[in-house]
Scaffold this active site. Structure first.
Site, PDB file in Angstrom:
ATOM      1  N   ASN A   1      60.685 -35.052  44.161  1.00 57.11           N
ATOM      2  CA  ASN A   1      59.232 -35.112  44.109  1.00 57.11           C
ATOM      3  C   ASN A   1      58.868 -36.383  44.838  1.00 57.11           C
ATOM      4  O   ASN A   1      59.376 -37.450  44.502  1.00 57.11           O
ATOM      5  CB  ASN A   1      58.717 -35.235  42.672  1.00 57.11           C
TER       6      ASN A   1
ATOM      7  N   HIS B   1      60.371 -46.028  43.879  1.00 58.72           N
ATOM      8  CA  HIS B   1      61.680 -46.129  44.544  1.00 58.72           C
ATOM      9  C   HIS B   1      62.131 -44.744  45.034  1.00 58.72           C
ATOM     10  O   HIS B   1      61.994 -43.767  44.309  1.00 58.72           O
ATOM     11  CB  HIS B   1      62.699 -46.688  43.540  1.00 58.72           C
TER      12      HIS B   1
ATOM     13  N   HIS C   1      63.862 -41.652  45.310  1.00 64.76           N
ATOM     14  CA  HIS C   1      64.848 -40.999  44.444  1.00 64.76           C
ATOM     15  C   HIS C   1      64.507 -39.530  44.249  1.00 64.76           C
ATOM     16  O   HIS C   1      63.383 -39.109  44.493  1.00 64.76           O
ATOM     17  CB  HIS C   1      64.908 -41.688  43.076  1.00 64.76           C
TER      18      HIS C   1
ATOM     19  N   GLN D   1      65.955 -35.884  41.749  1.00 63.93           N
ATOM     20  CA  GLN D   1      66.492 -35.559  40.436  1.00 63.93           C
ATOM     21  C   GLN D   1      67.383 -34.334  40.523  1.00 63.93           C
ATOM     22  O   GLN D   1      67.304 -33.569  41.483  1.00 63.93           O
ATOM     23  CB  GLN D   1      65.349 -35.285  39.455  1.00 63.93           C
TER      24      GLN D   1
ATOM     25  N   CYS E   1      66.062 -50.193  41.423  1.00 60.12           N
ATOM     26  CA  CYS E   1      66.600 -51.204  42.330  1.00 60.12           C
ATOM     27  C   CYS E   1      67.910 -51.723  41.723  1.00 60.12           C
ATOM     28  O   CYS E   1      68.112 -51.633  40.522  1.00 60.12           O
ATOM     29  CB  CYS E   1      65.601 -52.357  42.483  1.00 60.12           C
TER      30      CYS E   1
ATOM     31  N   HIS F   1      63.938 -50.395  48.097  1.00 58.46           N
ATOM     32  CA  HIS F   1      62.778 -49.923  47.348  1.00 58.46           C
ATOM     33  C   HIS F   1      61.668 -49.358  48.237  1.00 58.46           C
ATOM     34  O   HIS F   1      60.949 -48.442  47.849  1.00 58.46           O
ATOM     35  CB  HIS F   1      62.226 -51.080  46.504  1.00 58.46           C
TER      36      HIS F   1
ATOM     37  N   CYS G   1      61.345 -52.570  38.940  1.00 58.87           N
ATOM     38  CA  CYS G   1      61.805 -51.213  39.241  1.00 58.87           C
ATOM     39  C   CYS G   1      63.179 -50.942  38.616  1.00 58.87           C
ATOM     40  O   CYS G   1      64.134 -51.668  38.900  1.00 58.87           O
ATOM     41  CB  CYS G   1      61.874 -51.008  40.752  1.00 58.87           C
TER      42      CYS G   1
HETATM   43 ZN   LIG Z   1      63.166 -50.033  43.388  1.00 57.34          ZN
END
Ligand SMILES: [Zn+2]
Length: 354
Positions: free
Chosen positions: A156, A167, A169, A171, A73, A116, A70
């Site tokens: 999203n 993971h 997250h 934007q 991470c 994660h 990932c």
């Molecule tokens: Zn991750």
């Protein structure tokens, strides 16, 4: 909150946001990265008057990597990711595969947590508050760039939405123009102001929802969330601060303090809509903020007329079934919604945390 700005090996900016003031972030990016070449180009559609970002370099972007590779991470030993340090609270960095870059704006990635396997709904209130600080700070910084007219923070969530990294997250897109959707809202604001002798459309919409009550999902002291009267999506909620402000920068401390509690509760309810045994609900969470460019095209409307709000919606309409944007939606921009907004609101009240 402590902020530490650094550069990745290819020159992209990365910023750590830490809860603790005594954290030192000095790990260097040890990857042999070439400078990124972006070829994104904004083309204007002459018939619709809107813009399309043509970004061919994105075809090669990281696609569903295994969890141990990932890129979001923290780096650990020889396993080097986008984040040089071995831990972080919240981190923001320039996207390696941006849809917008250079004169065409900027794209950033916001990692909500180093864990994660969490999702936004799993964050503590303190951590969610730190994400709000990061969104606010990035909006301020990006608004100062010459190429930027509008800052859009969003998440999203879920493979069904097209998320290619598991993971947690979000934007940030910083556009070089006012987006078509915001322009539509500004036009409606201008018309309403003209027709009502100066009334504010956002304030009237929120007041009406509060008075009617049937679509209100949850109400705090400083925030209110409701399913809009003409919701486009099966489950769609709009979250407004009760004191109207144009953008994240203008939120007062009371609203900031209450936000994590209200937003986390909304996200947790979203995950319960289809039953606890169902996979996590895919969703899009979109912050609407006043643009920073000129509003000359919208008669008599100022930045302060705009109302910061978050639109949260899922594309799932029932267990195992997604709402597709088919002929009417994609071909004609006419949405067909199978879930009455009042029923959606009732369901979202029913699944409140005990
Ligand atoms: Zn991750």
């Amino acid at each position: 909150m402590k902020k530490t700005s650094t550069r990745l090996a290819d020159g992209r900016e990365l910023i750590y946001y830490d809860v603790r003031d005594d954290v030192v972030r000095d790990a260097a990016d040890r990857r042999p990265l070439d400078r990124t070449v972006t070829t994104s180009e904004i083309r204007r559609d002459p018939l619709l008057g809107d813009s399309v970002a043509i970004a061919s370099h994105r075809q090669g972007r990281t696609y569903h990597p295994p969890a141990d590779e990932c890129p979001l991470c923290p780096s650990e030993g020889d396993r080097l990711s986008e984040i040089p340090d071995s831990s972080y609270d919240v981190v923001v960095f320039e996207n390696r595969f941006p849809s917008l870059a250079g004169d065409s704006g900027r794209c950033e990635v916001v990692c909500f947590t180093s864990d994660h396997d969490q999702s936004f709904a799993d964050l503590t209130e303190e951590q969610a508050g730190l994400v709000l600080e990061a969104w606010t700070d990035r909006t301020a910084e990006l608004s100062h760039l010459d190429s930027v007219e509008q800052v859009f923070c969003f998440e999203n969530r879920g493979a069904e939405i097209g998320v290619t990294l598991g993971h947690p997250h979000g934007q940030i897109y910083a556009y070089p123009f006012t987006t078509p959707r915001t322009a539509l809202m500004l036009r409606s604001l201008a018309e309403h102001k003209e027709q009502t002798g100066g009334r504010n459309l956002f304030a009237d919409v929120v007041d009406k929802e509060l008075a009617e009550g049937s679509r209100v999902v949850l109400e705090g002291e400083h925030w209110v969330a409701f399913v809009p009267y003409a919701a486009h999506w099966p489950y769609e909620v709009h979250l407004y601060p009760k004191r109207q402000v144009p953008d994240l920068l203008a939120l007062d401390d009371a609203a900031r303090t209450e936000f994590p509690q209200v937003y986390l509760e909304l996200l947790r309810r979203f995950d319960r809509i289809f039953g606890e045994d169902q996979p996590a609900t895919p969703y899009i969470a979109a912050w609407h903020q006043a643009p920073f460019g000129t509003l000359d095209a919208f008669d008599g409307v100022t930045r302060d007329d705009f109302a910061l709000h978050l639109e949260l919606f899922t594309i799932r309409r029932t267990s195992g079934k997604l709402k597709f944007l088919a002929g009417s939606e994609s071909g004609m921009s006419v949405f067909i919604n199978d879930v009455p907004p009042e029923a959606a609101a009732a369901r979202l009240r029913e699944v409140a945390s005990k």
